[in-house]
Design a protein around this motif. Sequence first.
Motif, PDB file in Angstrom:
ATOM      1  N   THR A  61       1.041  -1.515   0.096  1.00 15.63           N
ATOM      2  CA  THR A  61       0.156   0.258  -0.222  1.00 15.63           C
ATOM      3  C   THR A  61       0.613   1.092  -0.165  1.00 15.63           C
ATOM      4  O   THR A  61       1.825   1.128   0.541  1.00 15.63           O
ATOM      5  N   SER A  62       0.502   2.290  -0.264  1.00 12.02           N
ATOM      6  CA  SER A  62       0.646   4.028  -0.047  1.00 12.02           C
ATOM      7  C   SER A  62       0.103   5.231  -0.247  1.00 12.02           C
ATOM      8  O   SER A  62      -1.223   4.510  -0.682  1.00 12.02           O
ATOM      9  N   ASP A  63      -0.659   5.333   1.077  1.00  8.65           N
ATOM     10  CA  ASP A  63      -1.213   6.535   1.058  1.00  8.65           C
ATOM     11  C   ASP A  63      -0.514   8.308   0.241  1.00  8.65           C
ATOM     12  O   ASP A  63       0.663   8.053   0.452  1.00  8.65           O
ATOM     13  N   GLU A  74      -7.512  12.234   0.749  1.00 11.16           N
ATOM     14  CA  GLU A  74      -6.670  11.047   1.563  1.00 11.16           C
ATOM     15  C   GLU A  74      -6.933  10.348   0.991  1.00 11.16           C
ATOM     16  O   GLU A  74      -8.317   9.569   0.937  1.00 11.16           O
ATOM     17  N   ARG A  76      -5.543   6.016  -0.588  1.00 10.75           N
ATOM     18  CA  ARG A  76      -4.991   3.863  -0.613  1.00 10.75           C
ATOM     19  C   ARG A  76      -4.437   3.447  -1.282  1.00 10.75           C
ATOM     20  O   ARG A  76      -5.867   3.199  -1.469  1.00 10.75           O
ATOM     21  N   TYR A  78      -3.852   0.099  -3.149  1.00  5.81           N
ATOM     22  CA  TYR A  78      -3.761  -1.348  -2.535  1.00  5.81           C
ATOM     23  C   TYR A  78      -3.154  -1.831  -4.214  1.00  5.81           C
ATOM     24  O   TYR A  78      -3.776  -1.826  -4.995  1.00  5.81           O
ATOM     25  N   LEU A 102     -10.240   6.029   6.155  1.00 13.09           N
ATOM     26  CA  LEU A 102      -8.802   4.625   5.638  1.00 13.09           C
ATOM     27  C   LEU A 102      -8.416   3.581   6.238  1.00 13.09           C
ATOM     28  O   LEU A 102      -8.346   2.405   5.611  1.00 13.09           O
ATOM     29  N   GLU A 103      -7.988   3.787   8.096  1.00 16.03           N
ATOM     30  CA  GLU A 103      -7.776   2.292   8.409  1.00 16.03           C
ATOM     31  C   GLU A 103      -9.289   1.691   8.636  1.00 16.03           C
ATOM     32  O   GLU A 103      -9.174   0.655   8.761  1.00 16.03           O
ATOM     33  N   ASP A 106      -9.607  -0.976   5.639  1.00 21.96           N
ATOM     34  CA  ASP A 106      -8.239  -0.768   5.228  1.00 21.96           C
ATOM     35  C   ASP A 106      -8.758  -2.112   4.789  1.00 21.96           C
ATOM     36  O   ASP A 106      -8.141  -3.125   3.488  1.00 21.96           O
TER      37      ASP A 106
END
Length: 114
Positions: A61-63, A74, A76, A78, A102-103, A106
């Motif tokens: 992943t990269s934010d 924001e 994310r 995958y 995002l969390e 996830d």
Amino acid sequence: MHIGNVQSGDMDLDDGLVRFLAQTKELCPPDSASLPADKQRAFYNCLCARFARPRPERITTSDRTIAGPGGAIEIRVYEPAEAERPPVVLYLHGGGFVVGNLESHDSICAEIAD
């Protein structure tokens, strides 16, 4: 057993489903929708964390942030580690611009990417 609007005596519910519904009710009380947004977020994030699964190892992943009409948004990304040209899926959770982040999503996004 009565869970929300469902009574397990009304139909044959899977034991796992009954446990899931009971835990959901315990973590997010029925009146939570009438609470201030910050309290709703806290209940929802706790609920999502309880059922989250570990991210598969083959998913990276990269934010990042992208420009939006009201400022930075924001996101994310995958990516499956072994896919040369993976398909693209845009997932927008349905939190009504009140709950979820995002969390909280996830785990499900990692599962979709996997």
